[in-house]
Motif scaffolding. Sequence first.
Motif, PDB file in Angstrom:
ATOM      1  N   ALA A 166       4.986 -14.278  23.521  1.00  3.50           N
ATOM      2  CA  ALA A 166       6.128 -14.976  24.122  1.00  3.50           C
ATOM      3  C   ALA A 166       6.704 -14.217  25.319  1.00  3.50           C
ATOM      4  CB  ALA A 166       7.219 -15.218  23.084  1.00  3.50           C
ATOM      5  N   VAL A 167       6.544 -12.900  25.345  1.00  2.00           N
ATOM      6  CA  VAL A 167       7.020 -12.169  26.522  1.00  2.00           C
ATOM      7  C   VAL A 167       5.886 -11.798  27.475  1.00  2.00           C
ATOM      8  CG1 VAL A 167       9.192 -11.272  25.617  1.00  2.00           C
ATOM      9  CG2 VAL A 167       7.107 -10.006  25.191  1.00  2.00           C
ATOM     10  N   ASN A 223       3.099 -13.494  27.972  1.00  2.00           N
ATOM     11  CA  ASN A 223       2.673 -14.711  28.662  1.00  2.00           C
ATOM     12  C   ASN A 223       3.813 -15.721  28.606  1.00  2.00           C
ATOM     13  OD1 ASN A 223      -0.265 -14.747  29.653  1.00  2.00           O
ATOM     14  ND2 ASN A 223      -0.417 -13.720  27.681  1.00  2.00           N
ATOM     15  N   ALA A 224       4.938 -15.287  29.153  1.00  2.00           N
ATOM     16  CA  ALA A 224       6.167 -16.058  29.009  1.00  2.00           C
ATOM     17  C   ALA A 224       6.027 -17.482  29.551  1.00  2.00           C
ATOM     18  CB  ALA A 224       7.312 -15.340  29.717  1.00  2.00           C
ATOM     19  N   ASP A 225       5.306 -17.652  30.657  1.00  2.00           N
ATOM     20  CA  ASP A 225       5.233 -18.993  31.254  1.00  2.00           C
ATOM     21  C   ASP A 225       4.436 -19.962  30.393  1.00  2.00           C
ATOM     22  OD1 ASP A 225       6.622 -18.627  33.892  1.00  2.00           O
ATOM     23  OD2 ASP A 225       5.156 -17.004  33.991  1.00  2.00           O
ATOM     24  N   VAL A 226       3.303 -19.497  29.889  1.00  2.00           N
ATOM     25  CA  VAL A 226       2.492 -20.368  29.030  1.00  2.00           C
ATOM     26  C   VAL A 226       3.241 -20.646  27.735  1.00  2.00           C
ATOM     27  CG1 VAL A 226       0.265 -20.710  27.919  1.00  2.00           C
ATOM     28  CG2 VAL A 226       0.403 -19.340  29.990  1.00  2.00           C
ATOM     29  N   SER A 227       3.846 -19.607  27.196  1.00  2.00           N
ATOM     30  CA  SER A 227       4.618 -19.768  25.971  1.00  2.00           C
ATOM     31  C   SER A 227       5.712 -20.820  26.162  1.00  2.00           C
ATOM     32  CB  SER A 227       5.240 -18.418  25.578  1.00  2.00           C
ATOM     33  OG  SER A 227       6.142 -18.569  24.525  1.00  2.00           O
ATOM     34  N   SER A 228       6.385 -20.778  27.303  1.00  2.00           N
ATOM     35  CA  SER A 228       7.449 -21.754  27.581  1.00  2.00           C
ATOM     36  C   SER A 228       6.896 -23.164  27.669  1.00  2.00           C
ATOM     37  CB  SER A 228       8.136 -21.442  28.910  1.00  2.00           C
ATOM     38  OG  SER A 228       8.594 -20.131  28.921  1.00  2.00           O
ATOM     39  N   ALA A 229       5.728 -23.294  28.289  1.00  2.00           N
ATOM     40  CA  ALA A 229       5.126 -24.623  28.426  1.00  2.00           C
ATOM     41  C   ALA A 229       4.783 -25.191  27.049  1.00  2.00           C
ATOM     42  CB  ALA A 229       3.879 -24.549  29.302  1.00  2.00           C
TER      43      ALA A 229
END
Lengths: 246, 485
Positions: free
Chosen positions: A181-182, A184-190
């Motif tokens: 989650a930190v 790969n924050a962008d993928v995790s957010s998606a």
Amino acid sequence: MRVSLFITCYNDTLFPETGKSVVKVLERLGHTVEFPAGQTCCGQMHYNTGYQSEAMPLVQRFVDQFREAEAVVVPSSSCVAMMKDHYPKMAAEIGDAKLIADVDALLPRVYEFSEFLTRGLGLEDVGAYYPHRVTYHASCHGLRNLELGDGPLRLLKAVRGIDLVPLEGLEQCCGFGGTFAVKNADVSSAMLSEKTTAILNTKAEACTACDNSCLMHIQGALHRQRTGVKTVHLAEILAGDEGAAR
Amino acid sequence: MSGVALDPKTSPVFPMAAKAALGDTQMRKNVRHATNVIQTKRGRVVGEMPDWQQLREAGKQIRQHTMEHLDFYLEQFEENCTRVGGVVHWARDAEEAKRIVTGLVKASGSDEVIKIKSMTTEEIHLNDALEAAGIHAYETDLAELIIQLGQDQPSHIVVPALHKNRQQIREIFQRKMNLPELGESPQDLADAARMFLREKFLRVKTGVSGANFLIAETGGVCIVESEGNGRMCLTLPETLITIAGIDKVLPRFQDLEVVLQLLPRSATGERMNPYNSIWTGVKEGDGPRAFHVVLMDNARTEILADKEGRQTLNCIRCGACQNVCPVYRQTGGQAYGSVYAGPIGAILTPQLQEMHHAQSLPYASSLCGACYEVCPVKINIPEVLIHLRNKVVKQNTAGIVGLFDVEAGAMKAMAMIFKSERRFRAAQRLGRMAETPLVRKDGRGVGWIGWLPGMLGGWTQVRDLQEMPKETFRDWWEKRRTNGN
Ligand code: SF4
């Protein structure tokens, strides 16, 4: 039964209500709960992030704390998966014959909380009352590593007053994944945004799961978006009773 | 999308490439649609197999056994292939493989080749090497043709042009085949490709192929495909050059019974591939007169030597793990900076680089386990990912530089904390104090953190974090005990 609670480090620190609820449910069912004081962490974060040697000493610690337990109950499926999937291998790598034997003997008595109720005790109705609209998120470790199947859902269905709505894309990861989650924050957010959309589509008041880790991540976005939808650990729903109902 | 070959040595780290990919809404839509379609088909044809789990287990056993005796089966393949008129070449790495293939094409007297889709040739960027030697390669697989004409790069191991939709394909064909009036129905596009390719099939005298399987027992080579263009490449040229990783070998002809059930169902959701070609050596008056096989190592023996990473080589390249992967489904394949994308790419690419490049890939996973669940040969991808993460950590924490690694420092500190209950409790108290300046109360008096420093800032990009409760569980437990409850 004498049940030993392994609360896990993050539930202890961040989600004490979950622990209290586990105690409440188990005691209501007539069991004695014990809490070995020397417990800390299962080592999952270290192990899964690549810091295997840092996680190693925690295997011995866990065994020392729970060796005598009749059953170990853990309100976190990812921590149980960590232990079941990796402790035997870790013990073998440490190469201590006693530890290997201890791990082998202990692991079959370790249960994720809902699993303990359904498989350990053979229960579905634990006498809970929770008059709210709820949707259930199946965490990946519960779903795939522990193969909990519809166990948690059967527990929820037996709750009086509950309005249980199915979540679309139940088998889809919410995107938490620990340090993922930190890192790969962008993928995790998606991934998270798909999950929160599905949750909001259910019009539920609350989303529940067997893992506060996923829920913390989901709650973080639901709060940021000011949705008013909350997250609640399964144990807290099962602890609900008429007296406590608001 | 660019004509620059995907190369793990020069590609940006995954989080950066992924961020860029996430901005490409059209691509993400295409990937989502295509993977959904394949997954639905896969689910249907897998669901009708009562013995699917046993088949998976059989597939795993066959592949595992092969890898344990790879030297034996490779030599057996060489012997049998040679016996039936094939010529076997051994290539230690990509450079050697490219040299051999280029030399063989030149010796065949041709300055053009027709190619059937081969990820192995993509892995070593064979087309660039051929071009540099004055040899033009025509991709004949429809998806590869789209990639080649569009000066694009593959994004999926089975469906390389999965990230393109029909309109985009039509546009490429209109431009590159000079067909301004071309329609966009599948029929129109297939007709255009057929017209374009037929002429090449009939003219070009040398073919280059990959291999799905090499059969040690017979010296035969097997390729499965859907269009028949592969069959053309395998049968029409005078010279056929097959290039295959040494991991592609199977012991016996009979093993196809298992893998040819697993592969098509997992890959394209078909019960069987429309075209299954198996050719064994050369035959007078039938097919190519010269047949070469280049057996390429290119770091595969290093993977084989690693007890825990080894299962990566069991892969039969079905792509099912890509279709189901929630990370791949968000970013598409090119963000992985390698022709091998998705979960299989996340474990294969860094190992093919002998852990010198692509260290961010083992972290490109939430460890959700969906890949392991669908893998037809039961590769425990999450387990390999974790194993590779450990290798990365060992690399990053080695030597003097390692002493200054922030993440490693934090991880080591946490590990110290978990070693003692006393320290753990102190850390819990400390955490509460440390977060206080960041906490903002909401209307209901609940505290939330909306901003975190450094690496943790990734969390607060889109999420809030609830403040730590005043009392930990163990504090509550102790109080309850002392109060005699
Ligand atoms: S790892 Fe398994 S699922 Fe993924 S491509 Fe290879 S065989 Fe298929």
